[in-house]
Design a protein around this motif. Structure first.
Motif, mmCIF file in Angstrom:
data_model
loop_
_atom_site.group_PDB
_atom_site.id
_atom_site.type_symbol
_atom_site.label_atom_id
_atom_site.label_comp_id
_atom_site.label_asym_id
_atom_site.label_seq_id
_atom_site.Cartn_x
_atom_site.Cartn_y
_atom_site.Cartn_z
ATOM 1 N N LEU A 1 0.822 -1.206 0.000
ATOM 2 C CA LEU A 1 0.000 0.000 0.000
ATOM 3 C C LEU A 1 0.855 1.254 0.000
ATOM 4 C CD1 LEU A 1 -3.088 0.216 0.045
ATOM 5 C CD2 LEU A 1 -2.947 0.621 2.501
ATOM 6 N N ASN B 1 1.275 -3.089 -9.117
ATOM 7 C CA ASN B 1 1.821 -1.753 -8.993
ATOM 8 C C ASN B 1 3.009 -1.735 -8.023
ATOM 9 O OD1 ASN B 1 1.961 0.949 -9.572
ATOM 10 N ND2 ASN B 1 0.509 1.551 -7.990
ATOM 11 N N GLN C 1 6.615 -0.460 -9.113
ATOM 12 C CA GLN C 1 7.182 0.716 -8.446
ATOM 13 C C GLN C 1 8.541 0.431 -7.831
ATOM 14 O OE1 GLN C 1 6.463 3.707 -8.932
ATOM 15 N NE2 GLN C 1 4.865 2.761 -10.165
ATOM 16 N N ILE D 1 -3.256 0.183 -12.595
ATOM 17 C CA ILE D 1 -2.250 1.102 -12.056
ATOM 18 C C ILE D 1 -2.685 2.545 -12.200
ATOM 19 C CG2 ILE D 1 0.066 1.992 -12.492
ATOM 20 C CD1 ILE D 1 1.006 -0.778 -12.951
ATOM 21 N N GLY D 2 -3.300 2.859 -13.309
ATOM 22 C CA GLY D 2 -3.699 4.233 -13.558
ATOM 23 C C GLY D 2 -5.124 4.531 -13.131
ATOM 24 N N PRO E 1 -6.845 5.783 -10.544
ATOM 25 C CA PRO E 1 -7.339 7.100 -10.108
ATOM 26 C C PRO E 1 -7.310 8.125 -11.234
ATOM 27 C CG PRO E 1 -5.685 6.245 -8.583
ATOM 28 C CD PRO E 1 -5.671 5.348 -9.770
ATOM 29 N N LEU E 2 -6.251 8.103 -12.022
ATOM 30 C CA LEU E 2 -6.155 9.049 -13.141
ATOM 31 C C LEU E 2 -7.222 8.767 -14.192
ATOM 32 C CD1 LEU E 2 -4.649 11.343 -14.606
ATOM 33 C CD2 LEU E 2 -3.172 9.609 -15.620
ATOM 34 N N ALA F 1 -10.752 9.694 -13.231
ATOM 35 C CA ALA F 1 -11.010 11.132 -13.338
ATOM 36 C C ALA F 1 -11.178 11.551 -14.793
ATOM 37 C CB ALA F 1 -9.877 11.911 -12.692
ATOM 38 N N LEU F 2 -10.322 11.019 -15.668
ATOM 39 C CA LEU F 2 -10.362 11.418 -17.072
ATOM 40 C C LEU F 2 -11.635 10.933 -17.753
ATOM 41 C CD1 LEU F 2 -6.647 10.731 -18.039
ATOM 42 C CD2 LEU F 2 -7.743 12.965 -17.821
ATOM 43 N N VAL F 3 -11.987 9.695 -17.467
ATOM 44 C CA VAL F 3 -13.174 9.127 -18.082
ATOM 45 C C VAL F 3 -14.430 9.668 -17.397
ATOM 46 C CG1 VAL F 3 -14.403 6.960 -18.444
ATOM 47 C CG2 VAL F 3 -11.978 7.087 -18.950
ATOM 48 N N LEU G 1 1.328 17.504 -17.857
ATOM 49 C CA LEU G 1 0.758 16.267 -18.394
ATOM 50 C C LEU G 1 -0.591 16.496 -19.074
ATOM 51 C CD1 LEU G 1 1.131 13.188 -18.635
ATOM 52 C CD2 LEU G 1 -0.059 12.956 -16.448
ATOM 53 N N LEU H 1 -2.656 14.801 -22.585
ATOM 54 C CA LEU H 1 -3.899 14.027 -22.606
ATOM 55 C C LEU H 1 -4.942 14.721 -23.475
ATOM 56 C CD1 LEU H 1 -3.928 13.217 -18.810
ATOM 57 C CD2 LEU H 1 -3.218 11.714 -20.671
ATOM 58 N N ASN I 1 4.732 8.712 -14.330
ATOM 59 C CA ASN I 1 4.708 7.751 -13.232
ATOM 60 C C ASN I 1 4.524 8.453 -11.900
ATOM 61 O OD1 ASN I 1 4.785 5.210 -12.139
ATOM 62 N ND2 ASN I 1 7.013 5.160 -11.948
ATOM 63 N N ILE J 1 0.876 9.448 -11.470
ATOM 64 C CA ILE J 1 0.029 8.283 -11.227
ATOM 65 C C ILE J 1 0.254 7.706 -9.837
ATOM 66 C CG2 ILE J 1 -0.257 5.876 -11.910
ATOM 67 C CD1 ILE J 1 0.092 6.991 -14.840
ATOM 68 N N GLN J 2 1.505 7.628 -9.427
ATOM 69 C CA GLN J 2 1.796 7.081 -8.100
ATOM 70 C C GLN J 2 1.194 7.913 -6.995
ATOM 71 O OE1 GLN J 2 2.638 4.153 -7.392
ATOM 72 N NE2 GLN J 2 2.703 4.045 -9.606
ATOM 73 N N LEU K 1 -1.209 9.983 -7.152
ATOM 74 C CA LEU K 1 -2.671 9.886 -7.187
ATOM 75 C C LEU K 1 -3.120 8.599 -6.516
ATOM 76 C CD1 LEU K 1 -3.882 11.234 -10.637
ATOM 77 C CD2 LEU K 1 -4.143 12.248 -8.389
ATOM 78 N N ASN K 2 -2.371 7.535 -6.720
ATOM 79 C CA ASN K 2 -2.729 6.274 -6.070
ATOM 80 C C ASN K 2 -2.617 6.387 -4.556
ATOM 81 O OD1 ASN K 2 -3.548 4.001 -7.725
ATOM 82 N ND2 ASN K 2 -1.621 4.287 -8.805
ATOM 83 N N LYS K 3 -1.616 7.105 -4.103
ATOM 84 C CA LYS K 3 -1.415 7.216 -2.656
ATOM 85 C C LYS K 3 -2.279 8.306 -2.042
ATOM 86 C CE LYS K 3 2.705 4.666 -2.689
ATOM 87 N NZ LYS K 3 3.942 4.567 -3.466
ATOM 88 N N VAL L 1 -7.495 13.838 -6.643
ATOM 89 C CA VAL L 1 -8.304 13.853 -7.856
ATOM 90 C C VAL L 1 -9.388 14.921 -7.766
ATOM 91 C CG1 VAL L 1 -9.886 12.527 -9.254
ATOM 92 C CG2 VAL L 1 -7.835 11.439 -8.367
ATOM 93 N N ARG M 1 -9.808 17.811 -10.529
ATOM 94 C CA ARG M 1 -11.016 17.866 -11.358
ATOM 95 C C ARG M 1 -11.636 19.249 -11.324
ATOM 96 N NH1 ARG M 1 -14.173 13.061 -9.970
ATOM 97 N NH2 ARG M 1 -14.252 11.677 -11.783
ATOM 98 N N PHE N 1 -8.901 20.882 -16.774
ATOM 99 C CA PHE N 1 -8.842 19.445 -16.536
ATOM 100 C C PHE N 1 -9.453 18.757 -17.746
ATOM 101 C CE2 PHE N 1 -10.169 15.317 -15.068
ATOM 102 C CZ PHE N 1 -9.061 14.921 -14.341
ATOM 103 N N PRO N 2 -8.701 17.828 -18.331
ATOM 104 C CA PRO N 2 -9.174 17.213 -19.580
ATOM 105 C C PRO N 2 -10.539 16.549 -19.425
ATOM 106 C CG PRO N 2 -6.889 16.619 -19.129
ATOM 107 C CD PRO N 2 -7.413 17.305 -17.911
ATOM 108 N N ILE O 1 -13.582 14.158 -21.383
ATOM 109 C CA ILE O 1 -13.698 13.143 -22.432
ATOM 110 C C ILE O 1 -14.861 13.409 -23.377
ATOM 111 C CG2 ILE O 1 -15.237 11.537 -21.240
ATOM 112 C CD1 ILE O 1 -13.493 9.238 -22.219
#
Lengths: 203, 203
Positions: free
Chosen positions: A23, A104, A108, A166-167, A169-170, A173-175, B67, B71, B104, B107-108, B110-112, B117, B121, B126-127, B129
């Motif tokens: 984690l 992940n 990492q 892995i992606g 959260p990103l 948000a994007l989708v 980034l 996108l 990376n 993304i990392q 954001l995961n932590k 997010v 947003r 913010f991109p 879709i």
DNA sequence: AAATTTGTTAACCAAATAGTTAAACCGTAT
DNA sequence: ATACGGTTTAACTATTTGGTTAACAAATTT
């Protein structure tokens, strides 16, 4: 027998360590937190595993040992190419649901410790691409698929399957969807990804 | 004017922080190391950015700001779908060569820190879709591509482009090549990936 | 040029953290 | 029962680390 108890404590520690390390990563993990999760005194961690580094390495090794067979399903498996892609894609989602942070984590820590690769490679059961290369060149010769380098195809298969987790959260948000909808998308991918790949390479 | 000097020191710090944070992550980064890299006293970091957390957030924001336009090249761009996919794939490799650890890193962290997010947003630029969705449904209606959900196609495009960099150490080991050969593979992907995608969806 | 504001540093502080130690505990063999 | 082995703990230590302070330097204003 005390051996049973020892094994329990030892695996208790390893399980707690897996959770925390996967984690939070090596740098973010705290020995105290691992001890708390395992419901033991911090000194016991050192009694069984000597140092944070060694405990981490045990976790990493165990994680890779779990991941390798998944990769081998693409690389070393005799089944028909298309069938194999379908099955791998289908299975991989289930695997990640069981071990959400594992892929992940491995990636990492490899990024932060590229020298680990050397250690991994030297061990037996490290997945090899050789068989897969033969299978692809055969399929091309037999006119089943369009010409493509095995390496590229392999990277494509792995990318399409691993990255959505892995992606997450990103991508979420994007989708622009919530967790529930994103999970539905991932479930769809169980079949979608395989067809996407096969569509691209089949003649 | 001191403003010039201030700006220099401030950006000096930010640049050093970018390097260290992107390489080691929030948890692994050390304020002292950032100060050393910026060739200033550690107290100056706090003079300009108050805390590690705030400095980190400045770095993260700056990284995401870099980034996001990448996108948007997929999501918001009027050009023809196939052309767009080709151009994005081609460009992305160059982008990552300029900022190897950036995607990376984003993304990392954001995961932590999934709550990031929400902050991202809410900011403009913010991109989104939406436009891409329209483009896909149009292309399907016009019989240019086979039916596919825009979300799935987007995830596929992003996965195929980003993962080969994030998973580099793992993929290098699996494909069994050295850094030089792996770079050649990545260069090939500049065109290969776009054709792989287009092959899959075109009618 | 004196005063004030801004930038910079060395030295310090407190909290966090990995790791150690010595004693207690507990089941088992003598 | 008791001595002995491995197991477990509380208390401690040394170091690292984010952050502060107070003094100094350099520029800006008056």
């Amino acid at each position: 027998m005390d051996k049973i108890k020892t094994e329990n404590t030892e695996t208790e520690i390893l399980n707690a360590a897996k959770e925390i390390f996967q984690l939070k990563g090596m740098a973010g993990a705290r020995m105290q937190e691992i001890a708390d999760k395992a419901k033991i005194n911090k000194a016991l961690l050192h009694y069984y595993y000597r140092s944070k580094q060694l405990l981490f390495e045990a976790v990493f090794k165990s994680a890779f040992t779990l991941l390798a067979p998944q990769l081998n399903k693409v690389l070393n498996d005799d089944s028909d190419l298309f069938e194999k892609i379908r099955r791998f894609t289908e299975n991989y989602v289930s695997f990640v649901i069981k071990h959400p942070y594992l892929p992940n984590f491995v990636i990492q820590e490899l990024n932060k410790n590229p020298e680990f690769v050397v250690k991994l490679r030297s061990e037996k059961n490290f997945p090899s691409i050789d068989k897969f290369k033969l299978q692809i060149s055969d399929a091309i010769k037999q006119g089943v698929i369009k010409p493509i380098e095995a390496e590229q195809l392999f990277i494509n298969i792995i990318s399409l399957n691993i990255f959505p987790f892995i992606g997450e959260p990103l991508l979420m948000a994007l989708v622009n969807v919530d967790k529930e909808s994103y999970n539905k998308i991932l479930q769809h991918r169980k079949t979608e990804v395989a067809e996407f790949i096969i569509n691209s390479i089949k003649i």
